[in-house]
Design a protein around this motif. Structure first.
Motif, mmCIF file in Angstrom:
data_model
loop_
_atom_site.group_PDB
_atom_site.id
_atom_site.type_symbol
_atom_site.label_atom_id
_atom_site.label_comp_id
_atom_site.label_asym_id
_atom_site.label_seq_id
_atom_site.Cartn_x
_atom_site.Cartn_y
_atom_site.Cartn_z
ATOM 1 N N GLY A 132 8.205 -4.104 8.221
ATOM 2 C CA GLY A 132 6.876 -4.217 7.634
ATOM 3 C C GLY A 132 5.805 -3.761 8.611
ATOM 4 O O GLY A 132 6.085 -3.457 9.772
ATOM 5 N N PHE A 133 4.599 -3.701 8.133
ATOM 6 C CA PHE A 133 3.457 -3.301 8.947
ATOM 7 C C PHE A 133 2.509 -4.484 9.081
ATOM 8 O O PHE A 133 2.369 -5.279 8.145
ATOM 9 C CB PHE A 133 2.724 -2.126 8.296
ATOM 10 N N THR A 134 1.835 -4.588 10.223
ATOM 11 C CA THR A 134 0.879 -5.663 10.442
ATOM 12 C C THR A 134 -0.443 -5.091 10.948
ATOM 13 O O THR A 134 -0.465 -4.090 11.667
ATOM 14 C CB THR A 134 1.390 -6.704 11.445
ATOM 15 N N ILE A 135 -1.506 -5.741 10.546
ATOM 16 C CA ILE A 135 -2.855 -5.355 10.939
ATOM 17 C C ILE A 135 -3.623 -6.634 11.265
ATOM 18 O O ILE A 135 -3.430 -7.657 10.615
ATOM 19 C CB ILE A 135 -3.570 -4.625 9.776
ATOM 20 N N VAL A 175 0.857 -1.182 0.000
ATOM 21 C CA VAL A 175 0.000 0.000 0.000
ATOM 22 C C VAL A 175 0.894 1.232 0.000
ATOM 23 O O VAL A 175 1.639 1.467 0.952
ATOM 24 C CB VAL A 175 -0.925 0.007 1.235
ATOM 25 N N ASN A 176 0.840 1.976 -1.079
ATOM 26 C CA ASN A 176 1.654 3.181 -1.215
ATOM 27 C C ASN A 176 3.131 2.918 -0.895
ATOM 28 O O ASN A 176 3.776 3.678 -0.183
ATOM 29 C CB ASN A 176 1.087 4.313 -0.355
ATOM 30 N N GLY A 177 3.630 1.804 -1.394
ATOM 31 C CA GLY A 177 5.036 1.451 -1.233
ATOM 32 C C GLY A 177 5.379 0.762 0.071
ATOM 33 O O GLY A 177 6.540 0.415 0.300
ATOM 34 N N CYS A 178 4.406 0.540 0.940
ATOM 35 C CA CYS A 178 4.655 -0.072 2.248
ATOM 36 C C CYS A 178 4.167 -1.514 2.269
ATOM 37 O O CYS A 178 3.018 -1.791 1.897
ATOM 38 C CB CYS A 178 3.931 0.707 3.340
ATOM 39 N N PRO A 179 5.010 -2.448 2.730
ATOM 40 C CA PRO A 179 4.570 -3.840 2.860
ATOM 41 C C PRO A 179 3.665 -4.000 4.084
ATOM 42 O O PRO A 179 4.040 -3.624 5.197
ATOM 43 C CB PRO A 179 5.877 -4.617 3.032
ATOM 44 N N VAL A 180 2.476 -4.523 3.862
ATOM 45 C CA VAL A 180 1.499 -4.683 4.940
ATOM 46 C C VAL A 180 1.000 -6.131 4.947
ATOM 47 O O VAL A 180 0.623 -6.668 3.908
ATOM 48 C CB VAL A 180 0.291 -3.731 4.748
ATOM 49 N N PHE A 181 1.019 -6.738 6.111
ATOM 50 C CA PHE A 181 0.494 -8.081 6.304
ATOM 51 C C PHE A 181 -0.752 -7.975 7.172
ATOM 52 O O PHE A 181 -0.756 -7.266 8.172
ATOM 53 C CB PHE A 181 1.522 -8.978 6.994
ATOM 54 N N LEU A 194 -4.830 1.436 8.286
ATOM 55 C CA LEU A 194 -3.867 2.007 7.337
ATOM 56 C C LEU A 194 -3.755 3.520 7.519
ATOM 57 O O LEU A 194 -2.666 4.088 7.424
ATOM 58 C CB LEU A 194 -4.259 1.666 5.896
ATOM 59 N N ILE A 195 -4.882 4.171 7.808
ATOM 60 C CA ILE A 195 -4.859 5.612 8.074
ATOM 61 C C ILE A 195 -4.121 5.878 9.379
ATOM 62 O O ILE A 195 -3.290 6.782 9.453
ATOM 63 C CB ILE A 195 -6.302 6.173 8.099
#
Length: 131
Positions: free
Chosen positions: A108-111, A54-60, A123-124
């Motif tokens: 990375g980012f996690t949700i 998402v917008n260049g960011c890896p999100v799991f 994400l916001i």
């Protein structure tokens, strides 16, 4: 809503927004080959269900069927942190938390989410997406 329904909704929303995304299968699967059973290693056990950029960011994204399941998942991790005991009851959530910690440590980012709105809100909150 089932977890499968939630995954589909989240993946559909990500695709609609134009983000790269895919469903990740983890663990092992048995495969018969010339009469023998072999186990094929997929992504490591506990890897989140969805990967996206998402917008260049890896999100799991770890998908749960509803908020009750999310709260139960969090509670299992909290209990593990207090006792350091892994039981059959909390093994899956412990594996998932450990993989998510590795992802965050690697940048990375996690949700954890049960629907597309929750993904969008997270994400916001992570400053990856704007309204």
């Amino acid at each position: 809503m089932t977890e499968s329904d939630a995954q589909k909704q989240i993946l559909d929303w990500l695709k609609l927004k134009g983000f790269y995304c895919l469903r990740i299968n983890s663990g092992n699967i048995a495969q018969s080959y010339h009469g023998d059973t072999r186990y094929i290693q997929l992504a490591p056990r506990g890897t989140p269900d969805v990967f996206c950029i998402v917008n260049g960011c890896p999100v799991f994204i770890e998908v749960k069927k509803d908020e009750k399941a999310i709260n139960q998942w969090k509670k299992q991790w909290e209990n593990f942190q207090k006792t350091a005991r892994v039981t059959p009851y909390n093994q899956r959530s412990v594996d998932q938390h450990k993989q998510m910690n590795k992802i965050r440590e690697a940048g990375g980012f996690t949700i954890v989410a049960c629907d597309a709105k929750m993904v969008e809100d997270d994400l916001i909150a992570l400053s990856i997406l704007t309204r």
